[in-house]
Design a protein around this motif. Structure first.
Motif, PDB file in Angstrom:
ATOM      1  N   THR A 185       0.841  -1.193   0.000  1.00  0.00           N
ATOM      2  CA  THR A 185       0.000   0.000   0.000  1.00  0.00           C
ATOM      3  C   THR A 185       0.880   1.249   0.000  1.00  0.00           C
ATOM      4  N   VAL A 186       0.268   2.371  -0.241  1.00  0.00           N
ATOM      5  CA  VAL A 186       1.009   3.638  -0.232  1.00  0.00           C
ATOM      6  C   VAL A 186       1.615   3.883   1.143  1.00  0.00           C
ATOM      7  N   GLU A 190       5.592   4.164   2.042  1.00  0.00           N
ATOM      8  CA  GLU A 190       6.123   5.349   2.724  1.00  0.00           C
ATOM      9  C   GLU A 190       6.842   4.963   4.005  1.00  0.00           C
ATOM     10  N   LEU A 191       6.278   3.976   4.729  1.00  0.00           N
ATOM     11  CA  LEU A 191       6.921   3.493   5.961  1.00  0.00           C
ATOM     12  C   LEU A 191       8.262   2.854   5.639  1.00  0.00           C
ATOM     13  N   ARG A 192       8.309   2.053   4.589  1.00  0.00           N
ATOM     14  CA  ARG A 192       9.557   1.395   4.181  1.00  0.00           C
ATOM     15  C   ARG A 192      10.617   2.434   3.805  1.00  0.00           C
ATOM     16  N   ARG A 193      10.209   3.468   3.047  1.00  0.00           N
ATOM     17  CA  ARG A 193      11.146   4.519   2.660  1.00  0.00           C
ATOM     18  C   ARG A 193      11.652   5.280   3.889  1.00  0.00           C
ATOM     19  N   LEU A 194      10.716   5.595   4.799  1.00  0.00           N
ATOM     20  CA  LEU A 194      11.090   6.336   6.007  1.00  0.00           C
ATOM     21  C   LEU A 194      12.046   5.530   6.877  1.00  0.00           C
ATOM     22  N   LEU A 195      11.777   4.228   7.031  1.00  0.00           N
ATOM     23  CA  LEU A 195      12.644   3.373   7.845  1.00  0.00           C
ATOM     24  C   LEU A 195      14.036   3.252   7.246  1.00  0.00           C
TER      25      LEU A 195
END
Length: 250
Positions: A185-186, A190-195
C-alpha cells in the motif's frame, strides 16, 4: 612487637594522642620507603590496637605492606578489620579478588551535542545543585547531576541505537517479504522509505559510537601496557609527599 612508646606507627594520625616517639616513627617510615613498599588501605577502621583502659590509647599497629608488583597482581584486593575478640589487636582480613558491585558507568556520547535539547538538559542539571562552599565537592555534585540527567534524557529521547536498528531492519524485512506476494500500500511504501532513511542515520550514529568506544579501548590498552610504570610513578609520588598533611576543607 615493641611496647610503650616504641610501638611502630608511620604517621601521627596512627595514634589517638600526641605521645609519639617521632624518632622511631621516622625510622619506620624510612624503612618502608627504602623497601619500596606501599600500605594497603584499611577499610572501616582507623586504629587496630587498644590498651583497653577507661580512656584508651588507640593506635594503628597492624598493617599490610606490599610491593608495586603485588599491587599489579591483585588490583581488586580489599583489606578490612575483624573483631578484636579476646585480643587487644584487630585481626586483618585481606581478600585478593574482591567482587565489589559497582554502578553502571556513565558514557558520554559525542552525538548528543547535535540533538535538540542537549544544551537545555546540561544547563538545567548544572544549575540545579545547591551552592557548596568546597569547590571540589561543588564540582563533583554538578558533574554527577549532569551525568544522571543526560543518561535519563538519552534513554527517553534517544533510546538504544542497536535496538532501534534491529526493529527497523525487522520491519523492513517483513515489508520486503510481503512485497514478493502482493503490492504494498502507499502507507507501507512510505513506511519502508522512512525506515530506510532512518536506518542510515542510526547506522551513522552506531559508527560514531563504535569509533568513540575504540578510542577508549585503545587508551585502556595503552594504560594496561604502562600500568607497571604508572604504579611506580604513583608510588614514588607517595614517597616524596609528606603523609602528615591531611585534606583541607575549603
Amino acid at each position: 612487637m615493641l611496647s610503650g612508646d616504641f610501638n611502630l606507627i608511620a604517621d601521627p594520625s596512627d595514634k589517638s594522642n600526641d605521645r609519639i616517639n617521632r624518632q622511631m616513627m621516622g625510622r619506620f617510615r624510612r624503612c618502608i620507603s627504602d623497601l619500596d613498599m606501599h600500605e594497603v588501605y584499611l577499610n572501616g577502621r582507623r586504629y587496630t590496637w587498644s590498651n583497653k583502659r577507661t580512656t584508651p590509647t588507640l593506635e594503628k599497629l597492624d598493617r599490610v605492606l606490599v610491593s608495586v608488583e603485588w599491587e599489579a597482581l591483585y588490583p581488586a584486593s580489599f583489606l578490612s578489620a575483624l573483631s578484636t575478640g579476646v585480643s587487644d589487636h584487630c585481626p586483618l582480613h585481606l581478600v585478593l579478588e574482591a567482587n565489589l558491585r559497582r554502578g553502571r558507568r556513565f558514557h558520554f556520547e559525542s552525538f548528543w551535542t547535535k540533538i535538540d535539547g542537549f544544551q537545555d538538559v546540561v544547563q538545567s542539571a548544572w544549575s540545579s545543585q545547591p551552592w557548596v562552599r568546597n569547590p571540589f565537592k561543588r564540582l563533583a555534585a554538578k558533574l554527577k547531576a549532569t551525568a544522571k540527567c543526560l543518561a535519563s534524557w538519552s534513554n527517553k529521547y534517544v533510546g538504544s541505537i542497536k535496538q532501534q536498528i534491529r526493529i527497523a531492519n525487522e520491519v523492513i524485512l517483513r515489508l520486503d517479504v510481503a512485497m514478493e506476494s502482493r503490492v504494498l500500500t502507499v502507507e507501507e511504501m512510505e513506511l519502508r522509505r522512512l525506515l530506510k532513511h532512518k536506518l542510515l542515520g542510526l547506522a551513522s550514529l552506531e559508527r560514531t559510537i563504535a569509533r568513540q568506544r575504540s578510542r577508549v579501548l585503545r587508551l585502556r590498552e595503552g594504560d594496561a601496557c604502562t600500568q607497571y610504570f604508572h604504579a611506580h610513578a604513583s608510588h614514588r609520588h607517595r614517597k616524596t609527599t609528606s603523609p602528615s598533611f591531611g585534606w583541607t576543607e575549603f
